[in-house]
Every structure is written in structure tokens, then in C-alpha cells.
Design a protein around this motif. Structure first.
Motif, short mmCIF file in Angstrom:
data_model
loop_
_atom_site.label_atom_id
_atom_site.label_comp_id
_atom_site.label_asym_id
_atom_site.label_seq_id
_atom_site.Cartn_x
_atom_site.Cartn_y
_atom_site.Cartn_z
N MET A 34 0.84 -1.20 0.00
CA MET A 34 0.00 0.00 0.00
C MET A 34 0.88 1.25 0.00
N GLU A 35 0.31 2.34 -0.49
CA GLU A 35 0.97 3.64 -0.47
C GLU A 35 0.70 4.28 0.89
N THR A 36 1.76 4.50 1.71
CA THR A 36 1.56 5.02 3.07
C THR A 36 2.87 5.58 3.61
N ILE A 37 2.83 6.06 4.86
CA ILE A 37 4.04 6.52 5.56
C ILE A 37 4.66 5.29 6.20
N LYS A 38 5.81 4.91 5.75
CA LYS A 38 6.42 3.65 6.16
C LYS A 38 6.69 3.60 7.64
N SER A 39 7.20 4.70 8.23
CA SER A 39 7.56 4.70 9.65
C SER A 39 6.33 4.46 10.53
N TYR A 40 5.19 5.05 10.13
CA TYR A 40 3.98 4.87 10.91
C TYR A 40 3.51 3.40 10.85
N LEU A 41 3.50 2.86 9.63
CA LEU A 41 3.04 1.48 9.48
C LEU A 41 3.98 0.52 10.21
N HIS A 42 5.31 0.84 10.19
CA HIS A 42 6.28 0.02 10.91
C HIS A 42 5.99 0.08 12.40
N SER A 43 5.70 1.27 12.90
CA SER A 43 5.41 1.43 14.34
C SER A 43 4.15 0.65 14.72
N ILE A 44 3.13 0.71 13.86
CA ILE A 44 1.87 -0.01 14.15
C ILE A 44 2.12 -1.51 14.25
N LEU A 81 -0.94 0.78 22.47
CA LEU A 81 -2.19 0.75 21.71
C LEU A 81 -2.68 2.17 21.41
N TYR A 82 -2.38 3.11 22.37
CA TYR A 82 -2.76 4.50 22.10
C TYR A 82 -2.03 5.01 20.87
N MET A 83 -0.73 4.71 20.77
CA MET A 83 0.06 5.15 19.63
C MET A 83 -0.41 4.45 18.34
N VAL A 84 -0.75 3.14 18.46
CA VAL A 84 -1.24 2.41 17.29
C VAL A 84 -2.49 3.08 16.74
N LYS A 85 -3.44 3.37 17.63
CA LYS A 85 -4.70 3.98 17.19
C LYS A 85 -4.45 5.36 16.60
N THR A 86 -3.55 6.14 17.27
CA THR A 86 -3.26 7.49 16.78
C THR A 86 -2.66 7.44 15.40
N GLN A 87 -1.72 6.53 15.20
CA GLN A 87 -1.05 6.45 13.90
C GLN A 87 -2.00 5.91 12.82
N VAL A 88 -2.86 4.93 13.17
CA VAL A 88 -3.83 4.41 12.18
C VAL A 88 -4.75 5.52 11.73
N GLU A 89 -5.26 6.29 12.68
CA GLU A 89 -6.20 7.36 12.32
C GLU A 89 -5.48 8.48 11.57
N THR A 90 -4.21 8.71 11.93
CA THR A 90 -3.44 9.73 11.21
C THR A 90 -3.29 9.33 9.74
N LEU A 91 -3.19 8.01 9.49
CA LEU A 91 -3.08 7.52 8.12
C LEU A 91 -4.43 7.42 7.43
N GLY A 92 -5.51 7.84 8.12
CA GLY A 92 -6.84 7.82 7.51
C GLY A 92 -7.58 6.51 7.67
N GLY A 93 -7.15 5.68 8.61
CA GLY A 93 -7.79 4.38 8.78
C GLY A 93 -8.55 4.27 10.08
N THR A 94 -9.09 3.09 10.31
CA THR A 94 -9.81 2.79 11.55
C THR A 94 -9.28 1.47 12.09
N ILE A 95 -9.41 1.30 13.43
CA ILE A 95 -8.97 0.06 14.06
C ILE A 95 -10.03 -0.39 15.04
N SER A 96 -10.25 -1.69 15.09
CA SER A 96 -11.20 -2.29 16.03
C SER A 96 -10.62 -3.62 16.50
#
Length: 969
Positions: free
Chosen positions: A853-863, A932-947
Motif C-alpha cells: 500500500m501507499e503510506t508513511i512507512k515509519s507509521y506502518l512500521h510502528s503499528i 495501543l494509544y500510539m497504534v490507534k493514533t497512527q492508524v487514524e493519522t493515516l486515515g484508517g480505523t482500528i477495532s
């Protein structure tokens, strides 16, 4: 009989012996005398030659011969006397016997005469020349001759010429065999023939005696029997009746040829030698469903003494594989004493057609029942006791019977108010009359009056006997009331009403006359419709209307015409016409409404419509009209240009609009279209893709269109291009989302500041105050400094955490790049390889659906890193960790599923805290509660949702969803 026969024989034998004895004696005596005479003669002739001695000898011989003769004669006489005495006795006995025989002969003669006289059969006696020598009265009566006439005739003269030819051979047989019994035709005196049975016996040396019996009736009976048998055979053959005989002792079943023909089989194919054959000739041919019942029924009949007639119905197998319905009937025979014999005889009749007819009759009966029940007419069927057999629903409704079950009840039970007048009508109809009335009244118990039109007629059974009556009724109370209302309403109606019969007005109401400016009497004199119709119509235009009016034969129709008033003014009228009955004849009933104002309005509306059409043609919205089957009926210029631009096609009238739908929009469009066909007004905003791959938004509204009769004729569709508005709305929504997120972050930040910073700051302030206001030794001072350092470090940690969070928010503008999920997971596994090996972690990945996917690599790596490290950190101590990561494409969204088999989280108690800052759910491992707070923050920053879904001691499953851009694969 033996004694009588032997006595004369013995007598004859004795007489013969006696004659022989006399003859022998005589012959012997004669011979001796001859000898004696010869000697004497010699003596006398030649006495000289004979000596005395010879003479003496001769004398001795003579005396001896004489003595012998006397002795023999004495013996013979004695024997003869004895024989004579015996013969006399025998003769006397013979005479007595002859007398007895003569008496018996006399008695027999009397009996014979009596027999001849009173015998029912005819008796003839003929001599050896066949001359009739005796006959009885019956013989005379049989042939019509007198005794005197018959005594001068030979028996052969009474025979036909054909019989005379065979007479000689017949006599030969009689003489050989002593008699004969045969049938012969005799010619009566009047020339007619009489059939007889002749019993002839030969009387040796005398002639013949014949007993002749008239068998004319028997012959006729035999002929009738033969004819009856022929008819029976014909009936059996035509009626397909098969015969059978069952021998109870041997279990042998004999079956006729017809028995097998009805089954398509041959009698010759079965064994009828007398052995047991019941199984193959009957049991094996029975239908499996009928076999046990039929066998038991027949056995029960025989077991119960064969009382009455055996009767059964069953199916038997035809040679072609079909099943034949058989009606079997039979009866066990009895002997002369009335005792049952082992023989049971019966018949088989093919009733397949009858069964078929019975099924059809049952169906017809059900259909008739349904026809009666659902008949639009009000009718009821009764038996001869006036009990209900069937009724239609209309009957129960018309007479307010409701749910009451009237079948079996008498008509007078259901309607006790029925008067004697009606009962008399019923009785007349039960005797065969048919009565009816077009209008009659019937008073109910509650005092109300019903008006009915009725007809009553008898119905007949198949035998022709009357089975009951049928009532056809129609409640015309409403019609009667309507007639009164019609008179009141029509006379005062604001609509013109007229009746035309045979081309002339026979009734007009005041309003109709007023519309045309005539008096009512004047209207009734008009006999030419050209007088009231506008002159602008040609004869051809009015021909159809004139023909309907003149003939009076029409269907309901509606017409708008211009009419000419008496004063010459032209008016428009709306005319509705239908067929009616007026005074017993067909007529036209019409209504006449002045629509001049409406026509003027329509003209104005038409003018406005033309203006409206021009407006539609120049509207910015695309507008078109489709028929219910999607045929294009009308469209404006905007739609034409839009389809040309986005679809690359030219729309035209009569086309199927499905051919012009944009790719991917067919289902949404048809759903809206079907809703509109149901009378609804659907409205929807749709995102579509044109032939160039460009997205655009349209707002679609659909409206059902009806004609003047409220019949749906099509769907009007309006579409508006709202791409710009949608872009503005998306931008606005994005801003709102960011503001909402910032507000949530601010609230979180406020919480952190007020909660997480308060403790270390309070400690620092407290220690500082203590150190300022208290003298301390070096040891205490060192402890205070250590406490102060610890609080400062904690404060620094909180500030760093906040810094990292703010850093995530600031770095959203970092350049996006293509990230492969498999590479990302491998990099993380390499960075913590020692930990993975130590804890024996197993990874299961599946990125076949979406690999990157096209995304910010550092954020996805952190997630990914936070989720993987948490799964290892919060593993179950007794189970090796298993981590599953896979991708999927769900409703145009990328879905990343992350699943482990760890300790899990109690979502019922702590579900709302899972993604909170500094929230920890397990204390056995180190951590701050930020992962998990950082995971949710980074997912939403990338325009996604997490459940997530989780269960204690079973594991946790996270689902991360990202929107996929249309121009990305």
C-alpha cells in the motif's frame, strides 16, 4: 322267469324220450316177430327137413322171443304209463301256468290300454311292414289325424321327405341294437311340422313300438338358450368380462380367455392342468398396495362360510406395465341339498375407465361445489325435503347467514319468516314447475323488506326423478332504492343525462336540455344528431358515433365533442355512454358534461406547456422520461450532452436506457427505478465513473408519471451534477474530522497534563518546600535529592511522551511510499530475532489479496511493531505464541487482520479503555500503557480505523481498515 322257461322244455324232453322208447320197442318187437315168422314159415314150407330137435329148438326160440316181447312190452307199457302220468301232471301244471300267464297278459293288456289312453306322450305300434296297428289319443292329437285314418297309414307316411331317406338306415340300427332314441320331425295333417323325440323298441316277430314326445317347446327353449348363450358371449366379449372358477380343495384357479385378454395376456401362457396355480394367475399380478387386502378379503369370504356374494376391487398388472382396475365378484356353489361345494365361480370386469370416470366425477363434483360456492350469483340447492345441499357464498352474504352451517338444515329452519305463499311455490316446483319473478318483496323477521329477483326450478337425478330444487336469487333492494335515487338524482343532477333508443332520445333530464338550450319536450323530438353536433365535423368523423347511436349496440365508451346549442353557440361536452335496458329494450345511457371552460383551460395549459418544454430543453439538469420497460420516451439537451461526454454515446428516442448506464451504476439505478414503478419517489446521490476513468457525482431523483386514468405510463428522471459540491463537502468533512481529532487530542492532552504531570510536579514542589524550610543532614539531603531527581525524571518522561505524540501529528506530511507488507514483517522479525527465538514465536502471514500500500512507512512500521511486541509480551505462559497477519479487500477497503493467541483482554470491563493513554491491563510485564494509544493514533493519522475482538486466555484480533484510492491498485 327261469322256472317258467324250463318247465315246457322238460316236458318236451320227456315226450321225446317216450316216443323214442316206443319206437325202439316197436322196432325190436317187429324184428323178433319177423324172425319168428321166418322160422315158422320154414317149418311149414319144409317140415320134412326139420327134425324134431330143431323143431323143439324152434319152439323154444319162439317161446323165448314171445316171452321177451311180452316182457319188453310190459316194461315199455309201464314206462309209458308212468311217463303218461307224469306228462298229464305236467300238462295240468302247464295249463294252470298258461291260465296265470293269460291273466297276466289280460292285466297287462288293460294296463297297456290305460297307458295308451292316458299317456302324455304319443304311442304308436306298427307291424313288421311299418303299418300302424295301434296308437293312443295323444298320437292323434299330436298329428291331427283320427284313429281310423292312422290305422290305414304307414308310419313312414308321417315323415318328411328328408326323414324318409334315412328311414331304412334307422330301422337297421333299431333291429341291430333292439331300439333307438332320436329326434325326428313329423308332418301333421295340416302340413305343419312338429319336432319330436322318438324312443323306438323292436318287438321280435310282431313289429315296433314307438313313444313320441313333442319337443317343440324344448327346441324353442334350446334355441332361446343358444341365442342367450350367444348374446351372453357377445356381452362378455364386449363388456370385457372374464370368468374364473376357484377349487378350494386344490387351490386351482381356472380363468377364461377374456380374464387374460383384459390384462393383455394369453390363456395359453398359464398352466391349467389342475395343479395349484392361484399364485401365478392372480396373486402375482395384484398391485403391491392391493395384494394383502385382496387376499385376506377373499380368504375371509371363504372362511366365513361364503355367505352372500364375494365382491372386491383391486388393480392387476397389464402386460404393458400399466395397472388395470378389476371389479371381482363371485359366489360359492351349493349342491342339491344346499350344502356348500368347494367350487367358487365368478367374473372379472375391467373398470379402469369407470375408475377414471369416478375420479373425473369426483373432480367435477369438487369443481361443481367450488363453482356453486364461488358463483357470483346467489344460489342454493335443496333436496325434496327442502334441506340445503349446497349454497354459494353470495347466498350467505346476501341473506346475512354469516358463518352458520346451513347444510342439512331445512330452508324453513334458517328462514322461519317464510310465508305459506313461498312454501306453495316450493311445492309446485318440486312437482316439476319452473317459476320466476323479476321483482318480488320478502319481509324479514326484523321488519325490514328485501326486494329480490328470483327463479326456482327442479333438478333431476340420473334416473329422471326430481331430486329437489335450485333457487337463483338476486337481492335487488339496492337497485330498487337506486331507482328511486336515480329519479331524484337525475332530475336534480348538475350533469346532463339522456337515454337513446333506436336513434332517438327517449329520456333527457332538465340539465341536458338546459345545456343545449332546448325544452325537454323539444329534445325528445330530435331524430337527427347532426342537429346538435358542431358543423365542423365531417360525416366520416361522426360515422362511428352515429352507428353506435342508431344501432344501440355499444360497449362503454367516452368521447369529447363540440355541440351546437339551439341559439347557435358552440360548447364542448364530455360524454360517457354505456348499454342499458329501457322499457324492456336495449338502449344507450349517457351523461353529458359541459367542459367548455376546461377546454379553454387546456388550450392555455398547452401554451404554457410549450413554454415549459422550452425551459426544460435549456435546463442545467438532465431530464428524461422512460417507459416501464426502460424505453426512452423523451429527453432534454443536457442529458444528451452529458451522455455524449461521459459515456461516449448518442441517445435516441425508442432506445433502451440500460445501454446508456455508466459502468458499475446498473444495480443502484435499477433499484431506484423499481421503487419508482411502485409509486415511490426515490432520491439518491451516486458516484459514477465515466469512460475516461474519472469520478463524478450526480444527484438522481425519480418521479412516477400517470395518465388521466391514473395508469402509470413512465418514470421521469432528473439528474444534477454535484461533483463540485461533493468535493467541497469532502473538504469540509476533512476539516471537521481534523478539528474533531484535534479536539479529542486536546482533551487527552488536558487529561495527561492534569493527571500525569500533577504527581511528579507535586512531588517536586513538596520536596523543594521541605528542603527550603528544613535543616537536613547529608544523608537526608541525599534522599531528598534522589526523590527530587526521580520526580524530575518522571516529569521528563511524560513530557517526552507528549512530545512523541505531538511529533506524530506534525509528521503527517512525511512523504508516502509503497510499503510491502511481507518486507515490513520480515524487518521487524529481524530486529527482535532473539526474542522470537527465545519465546518460540510462530508467524502465519497471507498477503495474497493485497501485497502492498501507499503510506508513511515509519507509521506502518510502528503499528506492526507495537502489535507484534505486545503479542509476545502478553503471551500465555504455557502456550507458544502464534501470530497471524493477513490482508483482504472488503467493500473497496484494505482490511489488515492481526490475530494472536495470548492472554486477551476483558472487553466487558475494560473495552472503553483499550486505546487510552497509559492504560494497562496486565501488570506482570513492564510497560507504560502507550502502545495501543500510539497504534490507534497512527492508524487514524493515516486515515484508517482500528477495532478489536478479544477473549481472556484465547487471544486478541485487531482489524485495521484503510480506504483505497481509486487510482491505486
Amino acid at each position: 322267469m327261469t322256472k317258467k322257461t324250463n318247465t315246457p322244455i322238460k316236458l318236451y324232453f320227456l315226450l321225446v324220450l317216450m316216443l323214442i322208447a316206443i319206437l325202439v320197442t316197436g322196432i325190436y318187437g317187429i324184428r323178433e316177430l319177423n324172425t319168428l315168422n321166418e322160422i315158422t314159415e320154414k317149418i311149414h314150407t319144409d317140415p320134412i327137413k326139420i327134425s324134431d330137435e330143431q323143431f323143439r329148438k324152434s319152439q323154444d326160440i319162439y317161446r323165448q322171443a314171445k316171452r321177451s316181447s311180452y316182457i319188453f312190452l310190459s316194461i315199455s307199457l309201464t314206462f309209458f304209463i308212468i311217463l303218461a302220468i307224469y306228462i298229464i301232471k305236467k300238462v295240468r301244471l302247464l295249463i294252470r301256468s298258461l291260465k296265470l300267464i293269460n291273466n297276466k297278459i289280460m292285466q297287462s293288456e288293460v294296463k297297456f290300454q290305460e297307458l295308451m289312453k292316458y299317456a302324455g306322450d304319443s304311442i304308436f305300434m306298427t307291424n313288421l311292414n311299418f303299418q300302424i296297428i295301434a296308437m293312443n289319443e295323444s298320437a292323434c292329437e299330436l298329428l291331427g289325424y283320427s284313429k281310423e285314418e292312422l290305422q290305414h297309414m304307414k308310419i313312414v307316411e308321417l315323415m318328411t321327405k328328408e326323414e324318409q331317406k334315412t328311414f331304412a338306415s334307422r330301422i337297421k340300427i333299431i333291429n341291430t341294437e333292439g331300439g333307438s332314441v332320436h329326434e325326428r320331425a313329423f308332418v301333421k295333417k295340416d302340413g305343419s311340422l312338429v319336432e319330436t323325440e322318438v324312443n323306438v323298441r323292436a318287438i321280435k316277430g310282431i313289429g315296433y313300438i314307438s313313444v313320441i314326445r313333442d319337443i317343440t317347446e324344448r327346441k324353442e327353449t334350446e334355441i332361446k338358450i343358444r341365442e342367450s348363450e350367444e348374446r351372453y358371449k357377445s356381452i362378455i366379449s364386449v363388456s370385457k368380462t372374464g370368468g374364473w372358477e376357484f377349487h378350494g380343495v386344490t387351490d386351482f384357479l381356472w380363468c377364461s380367455e377374456e380374464y387374460f385378454l383384459m390384462l393383455g395376456r394369453k390363456q395359453s401362457d398359464y398352466d391349467f392342468s389342475g395343479a395349484k396355480n392361484l399364485k401365478e394367475t392372480w396373486i402375482d399380478l395384484l398391485h403391491p398396495e392391493d395384494r394383502e387386502r385382496s387376499i385376506n378379503h377373499f380368504a375371509e369370504y371363504l372362511k366365513n362360510g361364503s355367505v352372500g356374494t364375494y365382491e372386491s376391487y383391486f388393480r392387476m398388472l397389464h402386460a404393458n406395465g400399466s395397472w388395470v382396475w378389476i371389479w371381482s365378484r363371485g359366489q360359492t356353489l351349493r349342491d342339491a341339498e344346499g350344502k356348500l361345494t368347494p367350487l367358487t365361480v365368478g367374473t372379472h370386469i375391467d373398470i379402469t375407465e369407470r375408475k377414471k370416470i369416478e375420479r373425473e366425477l369426483t373432480e367435477k363434483k369438487e369443481q361443481l361445489s367450488l363453482f356453486i360456492e364461488h358463483s357470483p350469483a346467489s344460489l342454493a340447492m335443496f333436496d325434496t325435503d327442502m334441506r340445503y345441499i349446497a349454497t354459494s357464498r353470495r347466498w350467505t352474504n346476501d341473506y346475512n347467514i354469516g358463518n352458520q352451517n346451513v347444510i342439512g338444515k331445512t330452508h324453513y329452519e334458517v328462514f322461519p319468516e317464510i310465508t305459506q305463499v313461498w312454501k306453495d311455490i316450493h311445492q309446485r316446483c318440486l312437482k316439476g314447475a319452473v317459476e320466476r319473478s323479476e321483482e318480488d318483496s320478502f319481509e324479514r323477521l326484523d321488519g325490514s323488506k328485501e326486494w329480490i329477483r328470483w327463479e326456482i326450478r327442479p333438478w333431476h337425478k340420473s334416473s329422471g326423478e326430481i331430486g329437489g330444487i335450485i333457487m337463483f336469487t338476486e337481492v335487488i333492494t339496492e337497485r330498487k332504492e337506486s331507482e328511486l335515487l336515480f329519479k331524484n338524482l337525475v332530475e336534480k343532477s348538475l350533469v346532463g343525462v339522456f337515454i337513446v333508443q333506436k336513434g332517438k332520445f327517449v329520456y333527457v333530464n332538465p340539465k341536458f336540455a338546459q345545456y343545449l338550450g332546448y325544452a325537454e319536450e323539444e329534445m325528445l323530438k330530435i331524430d337527427n344528431f347532426r342537429q346538435i353536433v358542431d358543423d365542423s365535423y365531417t360525416p366520416a368523423e361522426l360515422e362511428q358515433w352515429r352507428e353506435k347511436v342508431d344501432t344501440g349496440i355499444i360497449e362503454d365508451f367516452h368521447i369529447e365533442l363540440k355541440y351546437k346549442r339551439k341559439d347557435g353557440q358552440i360548447i364542448w361536452a364530455d360524454v360517457f355512454c354505456g348499454e342499458t335496458i329501457y322499457k324492456g329494450g336495449k338502449a344507450i345511457l349517457g351523461s353529458f358534461q359541459d367542459i367548455t371552460e376546461r377546454k379553454n383551460s387546456e388550450a392555455a395549459i398547452k401554451e404554457q406547456a410549450e413554454i415549459f418544454t422550452a425551459i426544460i430543453e435549456n435546463a442545467n439538469e438532465a431530464i428524461w422520461l422512460l417507459s416501464p420497460d426502460l424505453t426512452v420516451l423523451q429527453f432534454n439537451k443536457t442529458l444528451q450532452e452529458r451522455i455524449r461526454l461521459n459515456g461516449g454515446k448518442e441517445i435516441y428516442l425508442g432506445a433502451n436506457f440500460k445501454d446508456f448506464l455508466y459502468s458499475g451504476s446498473e444495480n443502484q439505478f435499477m433499484t431506484m427505478f423499481n421503487e419508482a414503478l411502485k409509486g415511490n419517489y426515490p432520491e439518491k446521490e451516486l458516484c459514477q465513473t465515466n469512460i475516461h476513468g474519472k469520478l463524478f457525482w450526480i444527484r438522481t431523483r425519480m418521479y412516477p408519471v400517470y395518465d388521466t386514468e391514473k395508469k402509470l405510463i413512465g418514470i421521469a428522471i432528473l439528474t444534477e451534477n454535484i461533483t463540485e459540491r461533493k468535493a467541497m463537502e469532502a473538504e469540509r468533512q476533512k476539516i471537521l474530522d481534523e478539528m474533531m481529532q484535534r479536539n479529542r487530542d486536546l482533551e487527552q492532552f488536558t487529561y495527561i497534563v492534569s493527571h500525569n504531570l500533577r504527581a511528579p510536579v507535586a512531588n517536586i514542589i513538596g520536596i523543594s518546600n521541605y528542603m527550603q524550610n528544613t535543616e537536613m543532614d547529608s544523608k537526608e539531603s541525599e534522599e531528598m535529592n534522589n526523590g527530587l531527581r526521580t520526580s524530575v525524571l518522571k516529569l521528563d518522561g511524560v513530557i517526552n511522551d507528549l512530545n512523541n505524540i505531538l511529533k506524530v501529528k506534525r509528521e503527517i506530511s512525511e512523504k508516502k511510499e509503497t510499503v510491502k507488507f511481507s518486507d515490513l514483517v520480515n524487518n521487524i522479525k529481524t530486529s527482535i530475532v532473539n526474542l522470537i527465538e527465545k519465546e518460540e514465536v510462530t508467524f502465519i502471514t497471507d498477503f495474497n489479496a493485497v501485497e502492498e500500500m501507499e503510506t508513511i512507512k515509519s507509521y506502518l512500521h510502528s503499528i506492526f511493531y507495537n502489535l507484534i511486541s505486545n503479542s509476545i509480551k502478553y503471551r500465555r505462559p504455557d502456550v507458544a505464541p502464534v501470530i497471524e497477519i493477513k490482508t483482504a479487500l472488503v467493500e473497496d477497503k484494505l482490511e489488515i487482520t492481526y490475530k494472536d493467541n495470548g492472554l486477551g483482554i476483558d472487553l466487558e470491563k475494560k473495552g472503553d479503555q483499550v486505546f487510552g493513554l497509559y492504560k494497562r491491563f496486565h501488570t506482570h510485564a513492564e510497560g507504560k500503557g502507550m502502545g495501543l494509544y500510539m497504534v490507534k493514533t497512527q492508524v487514524e493519522t493515516l486515515g484508517g480505523t482500528i477495532s478489536l475482538e478479544s477473549e481472556i486466555n484465547k487471544g486478541t484480533e485487531f482489524k485495521i481498515k484503510f480506504e483505497i484510492e481509486k487510482n491505486n491498485n
